[in-house]
Design a protein around this motif. Structure first.
Motif, mmCIF file in Angstrom:
data_model
loop_
_atom_site.group_PDB
_atom_site.id
_atom_site.type_symbol
_atom_site.label_atom_id
_atom_site.label_comp_id
_atom_site.label_asym_id
_atom_site.label_seq_id
_atom_site.Cartn_x
_atom_site.Cartn_y
_atom_site.Cartn_z
ATOM 1 N N GLY A 172 -86.692 37.075 25.655
ATOM 2 C CA GLY A 172 -87.014 37.986 24.501
ATOM 3 C C GLY A 172 -86.047 37.659 23.402
ATOM 4 N N THR A 173 -85.180 36.763 23.591
ATOM 5 C CA THR A 173 -84.145 36.643 22.315
ATOM 6 C C THR A 173 -84.141 34.967 22.370
ATOM 7 O OG1 THR A 173 -82.161 36.309 23.704
ATOM 8 C CG2 THR A 173 -82.713 38.520 22.994
ATOM 9 N N ASN A 174 -83.771 34.654 21.254
ATOM 10 C CA ASN A 174 -83.517 32.973 20.712
ATOM 11 C C ASN A 174 -82.044 32.950 20.866
ATOM 12 O OD1 ASN A 174 -86.165 32.654 20.654
ATOM 13 N ND2 ASN A 174 -86.069 31.726 18.709
ATOM 14 N N GLU A 175 -81.300 33.562 21.771
ATOM 15 C CA GLU A 175 -79.653 33.387 21.975
ATOM 16 C C GLU A 175 -79.098 32.893 23.160
ATOM 17 O OE1 GLU A 175 -78.319 36.647 18.619
ATOM 18 O OE2 GLU A 175 -78.371 37.404 20.662
ATOM 19 N N MET A 176 -78.181 32.153 23.334
ATOM 20 C CA MET A 176 -77.828 31.896 24.582
ATOM 21 C C MET A 176 -76.191 32.658 24.730
ATOM 22 S SD MET A 176 -76.633 28.185 26.216
ATOM 23 C CE MET A 176 -74.634 28.118 25.263
ATOM 24 N N GLN A 177 -76.385 33.422 25.830
ATOM 25 C CA GLN A 177 -75.046 33.984 25.993
ATOM 26 C C GLN A 177 -73.920 32.953 26.588
ATOM 27 O OE1 GLN A 177 -74.477 36.730 24.504
ATOM 28 N NE2 GLN A 177 -76.602 37.154 24.042
ATOM 29 N N VAL A 178 -72.816 33.207 26.605
ATOM 30 C CA VAL A 178 -71.830 32.225 26.974
ATOM 31 C C VAL A 178 -70.664 32.897 27.391
ATOM 32 C CG1 VAL A 178 -70.914 31.328 24.741
ATOM 33 C CG2 VAL A 178 -70.572 29.962 26.909
ATOM 34 N N ARG A 179 -69.872 32.386 28.659
ATOM 35 C CA ARG A 179 -68.605 33.050 29.019
ATOM 36 C C ARG A 179 -68.051 31.634 29.502
ATOM 37 N NH1 ARG A 179 -65.810 34.474 33.415
ATOM 38 N NH2 ARG A 179 -64.490 36.242 33.347
ATOM 39 N N SER A 180 -66.802 31.369 29.001
ATOM 40 C CA SER A 180 -65.946 30.375 29.186
ATOM 41 C C SER A 180 -64.571 30.873 29.575
ATOM 42 C CB SER A 180 -65.808 29.494 28.222
ATOM 43 O OG SER A 180 -65.128 28.197 28.525
ATOM 44 N N GLN A 181 -63.766 30.427 30.763
ATOM 45 C CA GLN A 181 -62.607 30.868 31.068
ATOM 46 C C GLN A 181 -61.776 30.091 31.801
ATOM 47 O OE1 GLN A 181 -62.578 34.000 34.056
ATOM 48 N NE2 GLN A 181 -60.352 34.185 34.368
ATOM 49 N N SER A 182 -60.441 29.749 31.284
ATOM 50 C CA SER A 182 -59.629 28.851 31.968
ATOM 51 C C SER A 182 -59.005 29.538 33.347
ATOM 52 C CB SER A 182 -58.526 28.547 31.105
ATOM 53 O OG SER A 182 -58.749 28.048 29.949
ATOM 54 N N THR A 183 -59.201 28.983 34.298
ATOM 55 C CA THR A 183 -58.808 29.692 35.404
ATOM 56 C C THR A 183 -57.283 29.477 35.873
ATOM 57 O OG1 THR A 183 -59.239 27.754 37.005
ATOM 58 C CG2 THR A 183 -61.017 29.253 36.750
ATOM 59 N N LEU A 184 -56.554 28.785 35.034
ATOM 60 C CA LEU A 184 -55.253 28.568 35.306
ATOM 61 C C LEU A 184 -54.403 28.868 34.058
ATOM 62 C CD1 LEU A 184 -54.969 25.460 37.599
ATOM 63 C CD2 LEU A 184 -54.527 27.760 38.398
ATOM 64 N N GLY A 185 -53.315 29.394 34.135
ATOM 65 C CA GLY A 185 -52.399 29.545 32.797
ATOM 66 C C GLY A 185 -52.906 30.972 32.224
ATOM 67 N N LEU A 186 -52.043 31.259 31.298
ATOM 68 C CA LEU A 186 -52.283 32.519 30.487
ATOM 69 C C LEU A 186 -53.026 32.277 29.118
ATOM 70 C CD1 LEU A 186 -51.668 35.469 30.336
ATOM 71 C CD2 LEU A 186 -49.518 34.915 29.280
ATOM 72 N N TRP A 187 -52.717 31.032 28.489
ATOM 73 C CA TRP A 187 -53.348 31.005 27.247
ATOM 74 C C TRP A 187 -54.105 29.568 27.279
ATOM 75 C CZ3 TRP A 187 -51.489 28.484 22.460
ATOM 76 C CH2 TRP A 187 -52.354 28.724 21.175
ATOM 77 N N ASP A 188 -55.181 29.346 26.664
ATOM 78 C CA ASP A 188 -55.905 27.998 26.806
ATOM 79 C C ASP A 188 -55.845 27.298 25.481
ATOM 80 O OD1 ASP A 188 -57.460 29.496 24.877
ATOM 81 O OD2 ASP A 188 -59.345 29.504 26.094
ATOM 82 N N VAL A 189 -54.960 27.532 24.405
ATOM 83 C CA VAL A 189 -54.722 26.908 23.537
ATOM 84 C C VAL A 189 -55.977 26.495 22.669
ATOM 85 C CG1 VAL A 189 -53.570 24.762 22.286
ATOM 86 C CG2 VAL A 189 -52.888 25.460 24.641
ATOM 87 N N PHE A 190 -57.031 27.545 22.718
ATOM 88 C CA PHE A 190 -58.182 27.558 22.126
ATOM 89 C C PHE A 190 -59.429 26.627 22.487
ATOM 90 C CE2 PHE A 190 -55.208 28.996 18.752
ATOM 91 C CZ PHE A 190 -55.770 30.449 18.493
ATOM 92 N N ALA A 191 -59.236 26.171 23.806
ATOM 93 C CA ALA A 191 -60.008 25.263 24.434
ATOM 94 C C ALA A 191 -61.393 25.738 24.607
ATOM 95 C CB ALA A 191 -59.225 24.615 25.889
ATOM 96 N N ARG B 84 -70.750 38.846 33.070
ATOM 97 C CA ARG B 84 -69.398 39.883 33.380
ATOM 98 C C ARG B 84 -68.189 39.436 32.466
ATOM 99 N NH1 ARG B 84 -70.316 42.049 38.576
ATOM 100 N NH2 ARG B 84 -71.820 41.003 39.634
ATOM 101 N N GLY B 85 -67.444 40.539 32.336
ATOM 102 C CA GLY B 85 -66.299 40.663 31.199
ATOM 103 C C GLY B 85 -65.451 39.631 31.743
ATOM 104 N N CYS B 86 -64.299 39.478 30.783
ATOM 105 C CA CYS B 86 -63.066 38.602 30.747
ATOM 106 C C CYS B 86 -61.842 39.520 31.199
ATOM 107 C CB CYS B 86 -62.927 37.963 29.288
ATOM 108 S SG CYS B 86 -64.042 36.963 28.760
ATOM 109 N N PRO B 87 -61.083 38.692 31.878
ATOM 110 C CA PRO B 87 -59.790 39.526 32.318
ATOM 111 C C PRO B 87 -59.154 39.774 30.975
ATOM 112 C CG PRO B 87 -59.576 37.097 32.548
ATOM 113 C CD PRO B 87 -61.047 37.453 32.325
ATOM 114 N N PRO B 88 -57.977 40.642 31.245
ATOM 115 C CA PRO B 88 -57.060 40.795 30.003
ATOM 116 C C PRO B 88 -56.527 39.685 29.250
ATOM 117 C CG PRO B 88 -56.613 42.226 31.831
ATOM 118 C CD PRO B 88 -57.334 41.245 32.275
ATOM 119 N N SER B 89 -56.090 38.721 30.093
ATOM 120 C CA SER B 89 -55.459 37.477 29.380
ATOM 121 C C SER B 89 -56.143 36.678 28.580
ATOM 122 C CB SER B 89 -55.121 36.575 30.606
ATOM 123 O OG SER B 89 -56.385 36.190 31.326
ATOM 124 N N PRO B 90 -55.773 36.131 27.361
ATOM 125 C CA PRO B 90 -56.430 35.339 26.314
ATOM 126 C C PRO B 90 -56.689 34.099 26.722
ATOM 127 C CG PRO B 90 -54.115 35.422 25.830
ATOM 128 C CD PRO B 90 -54.439 36.098 27.251
#
Length: 145
Positions: free
Chosen positions: A109-128, A28-34
């Protein structure tokens, strides 16, 4: 007291969000926050875009490698694991124990791992989240060496 309970419930709702998992072969997609990155959904949003993680081993070996990393790491709770296909993890930051939600998906069928990473608190994650994804990239590149 009511404010503290309200914050607690909001945090719980964001960690246990229904907006996770695989839907029609995509995370699933990311929310609008960075404070979120994704290799799959919202492909053309440059704020959230990270490349999928390629691996040179078999899908099973790659899955076992990343699963072993999650099982052996500190400050991690594995909330769902579908053998060979999908893992949902909650990372807790070391200092304040903030929860970050991470999902990895190994499509067939692919040699790729898809990934999604989201900080649940705060607006910006400082590139974590980007650093976390790069760590996964290192782990899977070492497994193919």
């Amino acid at each position: 007291m009511e404010a503290a309970l309200g914050v607690f419930f909001i945090c719980c709702m964001s960690v246990l969000s229904p907006f996770s998992g695989v839907d029609e072969g995509e995370l699933r997609g990311c929310p609008p926050s960075p404070n979120c990155v994704s290799s799959q959904s919202m492909k053309y949003n440059f704020i959230h875009k990270v490349n999928p993680i390629s691996y040179s081993t078999s899908r099973e070996v790659a899955f076992q490698t990343i699963s072993k990393y999650f099982h052996e790491s500190e400050n991690i709770y594995i909330s769902e694991e579908k053998e060979g296909e999908y893992i949902r993890i909650i990372f807790f930051t070391k200092v304040f124990r903030f929860p970050d939600r991470v999902e990895v998906y190994f499509p067939e069928g692919t040699n790729e791992m898809q990934v999604r990473s989201q900080s649940t608190l705060g607006l910006w994650d400082v590139f974590a989240n980007r650093r976390r994804v790069n760590k996964f990239r290192e782990i899977l590149s070492e497994s193919g060496s």
